[in-house]
Design an enzyme around this catalytic site. Structure first.
Site, PDB file in Angstrom:
ATOM      1  N   HIS A  25       0.843  -1.293   0.018  1.00 46.99           N
ATOM      2  CA  HIS A  25       0.001   0.100  -0.030  1.00 46.99           C
ATOM      3  C   HIS A  25       0.828   1.195   0.008  1.00 46.99           C
ATOM      4  O   HIS A  25       0.488   2.270  -0.908  1.00 46.99           O
ATOM      5  CB  HIS A  25      -1.095   0.124   1.181  1.00 46.99           C
ATOM      6  CG  HIS A  25      -2.056  -0.842   0.950  1.00 46.99           C
ATOM      7  ND1 HIS A  25      -3.189  -0.814  -0.109  1.00 46.99           N
ATOM      8  CD2 HIS A  25      -2.273  -1.848   1.772  1.00 46.99           C
ATOM      9  CE1 HIS A  25      -3.794  -1.911   0.077  1.00 46.99           C
ATOM     10  NE2 HIS A  25      -3.428  -2.584   1.076  1.00 46.99           N
ATOM     11  N   CYS A  44      -3.394  -4.017 -15.545  1.00 46.59           N
ATOM     12  CA  CYS A  44      -3.918  -3.071 -14.595  1.00 46.59           C
ATOM     13  C   CYS A  44      -2.974  -3.151 -13.526  1.00 46.59           C
ATOM     14  O   CYS A  44      -3.249  -2.262 -12.361  1.00 46.59           O
ATOM     15  CB  CYS A  44      -5.499  -2.877 -14.518  1.00 46.59           C
ATOM     16  SG  CYS A  44      -5.855  -4.356 -13.582  1.00 46.59           S
TER      17      CYS A  44
HETATM   18  C1  PEP Z   1      -3.002  -6.800  -9.247  1.00 47.81           C
HETATM   19  O1  PEP Z   1      -3.171  -7.692  -8.489  1.00 47.81           O
HETATM   20  O2  PEP Z   1      -2.365  -6.472  -9.995  1.00 47.81           O
HETATM   21  C2  PEP Z   1      -4.490  -5.800  -9.113  1.00 47.81           C
HETATM   22  C3  PEP Z   1      -4.410  -4.812 -10.011  1.00 47.81           C
HETATM   23  O3  PEP Z   1      -5.204  -5.723  -8.011  1.00 47.81           O
HETATM   24  P1  PEP Z   1      -4.984  -5.305  -6.527  1.00 47.81           P
HETATM   25  O4  PEP Z   1      -3.469  -4.510  -6.514  1.00 47.81           O
HETATM   26  O5  PEP Z   1      -6.078  -4.616  -6.145  1.00 47.81           O
HETATM   27  O6  PEP Z   1      -4.979  -6.590  -5.763  1.00 47.81           O
END
Ligand code: PEP
Ligand code: MG
Length: 556
Positions: free
Chosen positions: A186, A486
């Site tokens: 985070h 993403c």
């Molecule tokens: C990922 O896991 O790459 C993703 C985009 O989802 P998150 O980071 O929210 O788990």
């Protein structure tokens, strides 16, 4: 010559300045006995301090907005946890002072968390931060956290609590360096959202002496201790060149020869939209809807509240593409009312789509809210599910979307290696794929994304991860469908070129990364990107892959 240290660069840019350490000293109040008649007063003091800290965290959240707000609100709830408060009251009743009772109650809770599986262990830093804030208030000493300084500095910390990263003043904090944390933690995501250069997982960061001048290169992960004038000028020149290139590049994402690669933004809610629009995002590639659910750990947000939030994001991109991810609860984002509390290994348990299939009413409400929010808007709504493992999962999700009468494209995130390996089969059920490279790396390398010690394996340049990206993109091409990225991999400009070369059709990232990715992509042709991708896949390590791609693109 200056010493060079190597961590993991997680937020681009160069910062040169003096080291200031985060005030992390654990405030340990003396263990003294109070007379029984003081207990009630002490309990009142403890309650007031907890309420004040919770209110302060909420206020910081309001100020910060976006994903940071949800994280801070979760911390405020932690401060007010009824069981913790009951434990504080009990300890005071048997003779503790308020500050000591808070200290001991949090220590007991901390031990429970640290031994209770990866997600909870990952929240220990947040819990320590809450405890320090309450104890500092009770002792009447300054709050631990970002140093008080009028001069710009480089912030060095063991790990950064969301409460502090959210409020870092980019004009004062030139950059930051942490000893813990992986590239997808985070803290790293928040650093990128703030546009502050950052390096994480730097062993020995805590030993950098206060006041030492360091240069932080958030792109390479290099830290130069006491850099020479020559090194400083070299780094500054490179940063200035990059900045000039950034402001010169505008418009839709494309390679030098015009191969279009839409550049989209990752958002956590309406508060993140202005930055996305300002960065020229062509839409939203990942709307992390779980942040709407963190306000209340006991209930899902009402359909009306969801419609309102979704509509605000959809309205910001008329004629644009908005990809909404349905709730991704569980593992590092548990929700009391949905996530089983007794999983031995939450990241491998009931999370993402698995949670929603166990709670179809939550999925139904979310899909209905999305259908209502999009009604009458000229937007291209796409809806995708997190943590799709196979065709059965993909079908269950597509069926739920159809049953809710949703007029949208349905897609699957590729976050589990099985989904990449069997992408063509999944594409029989859905219309697009979106690679969540953060989780895909975590599951491919069995390397927890919260743990700094395994960040080498979380590196999205790992050739095995690139192979899985290539498999997914090839499958999508064969099926005439799209396959975006993403995950955080998309925000690395050089890697963005490689991903394009692997056949990825769109890139979605934190808004702050878009200009740099746009400018870098515009420098190379698709054929160059393909050659760089092939060179990276032929390598045997992340570093080799990065160097090989760089060598191809710089024509070495
Ligand atoms: C990922 O896991 O790459 C993703 C985009 O989802 P998150 O980071 O929210 O788990
Ligand atoms: Mg994920």
């Amino acid at each position: 010559m200056e010493a060079t240290l190597r961590g993991v660069g997680v937020s681009h840019g160069v910062a040169i300045g003096e080291v200031r350490h985060m005030g992390t000293a654990v405030l340990e109040p003396p263990a003294k006995q109070i007379p029984a008649e003081d207990a009630e007063r002490e309990q009142g003091r403890a309650r007031k301090a907890v309420e004040a800290v919770a209110a302060d965290l909420m206020a910081r959240g309001n100020l910060a907005g976006g994903e940071a707000q949800a994280v801070l609100e979760a911390q405020a709830m932690m401060a007010q946890d009824p069981e913790l408060m009951a434990d504080v009251d009990r300890r005071i009743a048997v003779g503790s002072t308020a500050e000591r009772a808070v200290y001991d109650a949090f220590a007991a809770y901390r031990e429970l968390l640290a031994g209770a599986g990866e997600y909870l262990a990952g929240r220990v830093a947040d819990l320590d931060d809450v405890r320090n804030r309450i104890v500092a208030r009770l002792l009447g000493v300054p709050m631990p956290g970002v140093p008080d300084s009028d001069e710009p500095y480089v912030l060095v910390a063991r790990d950064l609590a969301p409460a502090d990263t959210a409020l870092l003043d980019p004009t004062l904090v030139l950059g930051f360096v942490t000893e813990e944390g992986g590239p997808t933690s985070h803290s790293a995501i928040l650093a990128r959202a703030l546009g502050v250069p950052a390096v994480v997982a730097l062993p020995g960061a805590g030993e950098l002496a206060e006041g030492t001048v360091i240069a932080v290169d958030g792109s390479t992960g290099d830290i130069f201790v006491e850099p020479s004038e020559e090194k400083k000028s070299e780094l500054e020149a490179a940063a200035a060149e990059r900045k000039a290139a950034l402001s010169a590049s505008t418009g839709p994402g494309a390679t030098a020869d015009g191969h279009k690669v839409p550049l989209l933004a990752n958002v956590g809610g309406p508060a993140d939209v202005p930055a996305a629009v300002e960065a020229g995002a062509e839409g939203v590639g990942l709307f992390r809807t779980e942040f709407l659910f963190l306000d209340d750990s006991k209930n899902a947000p009402s359909e009306e509240k969801q419609v309102e939030a979704y509509r605000q994001v959809l309205e910001a991109f008329p004629e644009g593409r908005v990809v909404v991810r349905v709730l991704d609860a569980g593992a590092d984002k548990p929700l009391d009312f949905l996530t089983p509390g007794d999983e031995p290994n939450p990241a491998l348990g009931v999370r993402g789509l698995r949670t929603l299939l166990d709670h179809p009413e939550v999925l139904r409400t979310q899909l209905t809210a999305l259908a209502k929010a999009a009604d009458g808007l000229p937007v291209y709504l796409e809806v995708m599910a997190p943590m799709v493992a196979d065709r059965t999962d993909a079908k269950a999700f597509a069926d739920a979307c159809r049953a809710a009468g949703l007029q949208a494209k349905f897609g699957a995130m590729v976050e589990i290696p099985s989904a990449a390996l069997r992408a063509r089969s999944i594409l029989q059920e859905v219309e697009f794929l979106s690679l969540g490279t953060n989780d895909l790396a975590q599951y491919t390398f069995a390397a927890d994304r919260q743990v700094g010690a395994v960040s080498r394996l979380q590196d999205p340049w790992q050739p095995a991860l690139l192979d899985l990206v290539a498999l997914s993109a090839e499958a999508a091409k064969a099926e005439g469908k799209s396959c975006g990225v993403c995950g955080e991999a998309a925000s690395d400009p050089l890697l963005a070129c490689v991903l394009t070369g692997l056949g990825v059709t769109s890139l979605s990232m934190g808004a702050a990364s878009i200009p740099c990715v746009r400018a870098t992509l515009a420098k190379y042709t698709l054929a160059q990107c393909e050659r760089a991708a092939a060179a990276a896949r032929a390598a045997d390590s992340a570093d080799e892959a990065r160097n090989a791609a760089q060598a191809v693109l710089s024509g070495e």
